[in-house]
Scaffold this motif. Structure first.
Motif, PDB file in Angstrom:
ATOM      1  N   ALA A  32      -9.571   9.830   3.835  1.00 28.37           N
ATOM      2  CA  ALA A  32     -10.601   9.479   4.883  1.00 28.37           C
ATOM      3  C   ALA A  32     -11.098   7.523   4.716  1.00 28.37           C
ATOM      4  N   ASP A  33     -10.471   7.288   6.039  1.00 26.24           N
ATOM      5  CA  ASP A  33     -10.851   5.466   6.132  1.00 26.24           C
ATOM      6  C   ASP A  33     -12.136   5.479   6.901  1.00 26.24           C
ATOM      7  N   SER A  34     -12.341   4.519   7.323  1.00 27.60           N
ATOM      8  CA  SER A  34     -13.918   4.228   8.129  1.00 27.60           C
ATOM      9  C   SER A  34     -14.010   5.221   9.409  1.00 27.60           C
ATOM     10  N   ASN A  35     -13.046   5.472  10.062  1.00 30.03           N
ATOM     11  CA  ASN A  35     -13.164   6.161  11.240  1.00 30.03           C
ATOM     12  C   ASN A  35     -12.008   7.292  11.325  1.00 30.03           C
ATOM     13  N   GLU A  36     -11.024   7.334  10.478  1.00 33.83           N
ATOM     14  CA  GLU A  36      -9.910   8.161  10.730  1.00 33.83           C
ATOM     15  C   GLU A  36      -9.189   8.435   9.211  1.00 33.83           C
ATOM     16  N   PHE A  37      -7.957   9.161   9.262  1.00 34.67           N
ATOM     17  CA  PHE A  37      -7.521   9.586   7.967  1.00 34.67           C
ATOM     18  C   PHE A  37      -6.497   8.862   8.008  1.00 34.67           C
ATOM     19  N   GLN A  38      -6.159   8.174   6.729  1.00 33.80           N
ATOM     20  CA  GLN A  38      -4.683   7.648   6.638  1.00 33.80           C
ATOM     21  C   GLN A  38      -3.888   8.302   5.541  1.00 33.80           C
ATOM     22  N   MET A  39      -2.784   8.428   6.026  1.00 38.16           N
ATOM     23  CA  MET A  39      -1.891   8.828   4.834  1.00 38.16           C
ATOM     24  C   MET A  39      -1.296   8.027   3.781  1.00 38.16           C
ATOM     25  N   THR A  40      -1.554   8.528   2.430  1.00 43.11           N
ATOM     26  CA  THR A  40      -1.168   7.671   1.368  1.00 43.11           C
ATOM     27  C   THR A  40      -0.188   8.346   0.642  1.00 43.11           C
ATOM     28  N   ARG A  41       0.577   7.526  -0.260  1.00 49.97           N
ATOM     29  CA  ARG A  41       1.618   8.250  -1.021  1.00 49.97           C
ATOM     30  C   ARG A  41       1.284   7.562  -2.440  1.00 49.97           C
TER      31      ARG A  41
END
Length: 186
Positions: A32-41
């Motif tokens: 989760a980021d501020s307003n969305e989900f970001q894919m991380t590796r």
């Protein structure tokens, strides 16, 4: 790509100790980021250490510690909770999409990094009737999942069992946040 190792050792007739460790080179996870989900590796390790002891009358106790470095840090959990809170507000306004996304990325026993597993198995009537209790506890917030069970062995091929699973904790804890609702909870 991953590498791992597993070791175990039996001491006498009642004690068994074991440990496992693995290193994962590329794991994808949505955070989760501020307003969305970001894919991380990220690269991370997973490890487990524990043992079991069998007491008189075949009562068995198992205790294990589990660590998953690919799961959420405390800050990442707080970001997820903030996103879920916002999703609840969006749902109240008629938009279920944010909540659907938050629920799809929730994994019970996969949001924290450290857990303890406990199991007690007690054969009440040998090869006929067994009691078992399993508890898995998040070490980050102390919330457990409890699963007591009764097994009745009718024959070598047939067993009747009753078990109940309870996710405990308030809605700010990992296992109290499980996104299910029973009719009896309303």
């Amino acid at each position: 790509n991953s590498q791992g190792v597993s070791v175990s050792r039996v001491f006498g007739k009642a004690l068994e100790l074991h440990a496992e460790a693995a290193l994962f080179h590329t794991t994808n996870r949505y955070l989760a980021d501020s307003n969305e989900f970001q894919m991380t590796r990220r690269m991370h390790n997973v490890s487990l250490a524990g043992g079991q002891y069998t007491f008189r009358h075949n009562v068995n106790l198992t205790v294990e510690y589990y660590h998953n470095g690919g799961s959420l840090t405390k800050q990442e959990w707080q970001n997820y909770r903030s996103y879920a809170d916002r999703a609840g507000a969006d749902l109240a306004l008629g938009n279920p999409t944010t909540l659907a996304v938050a629920n799809s990325l929730y994994t019970a026993l996969g949001m924290g990094r450290d857990y303890v597993f406990n199991r007690v198995a007690w054969p009440i009537v040998l090869r006929k009737l067994d009691l078992e209790t399993i508890a898995i506890t998040s070490l980050r917030d102390g919330s457990p999942v409890l699963r007591p069970a009764v097994y009745w062995h009718l024959s070598p091929n047939w067993t009747v069992y009753v078990l109940q699973t309870e996710f405990c904790g308030n809605n700010r804890t990992e296992l109290g946040f499980v996104p299910i609702r029973r009719e009896s909870d309303r």
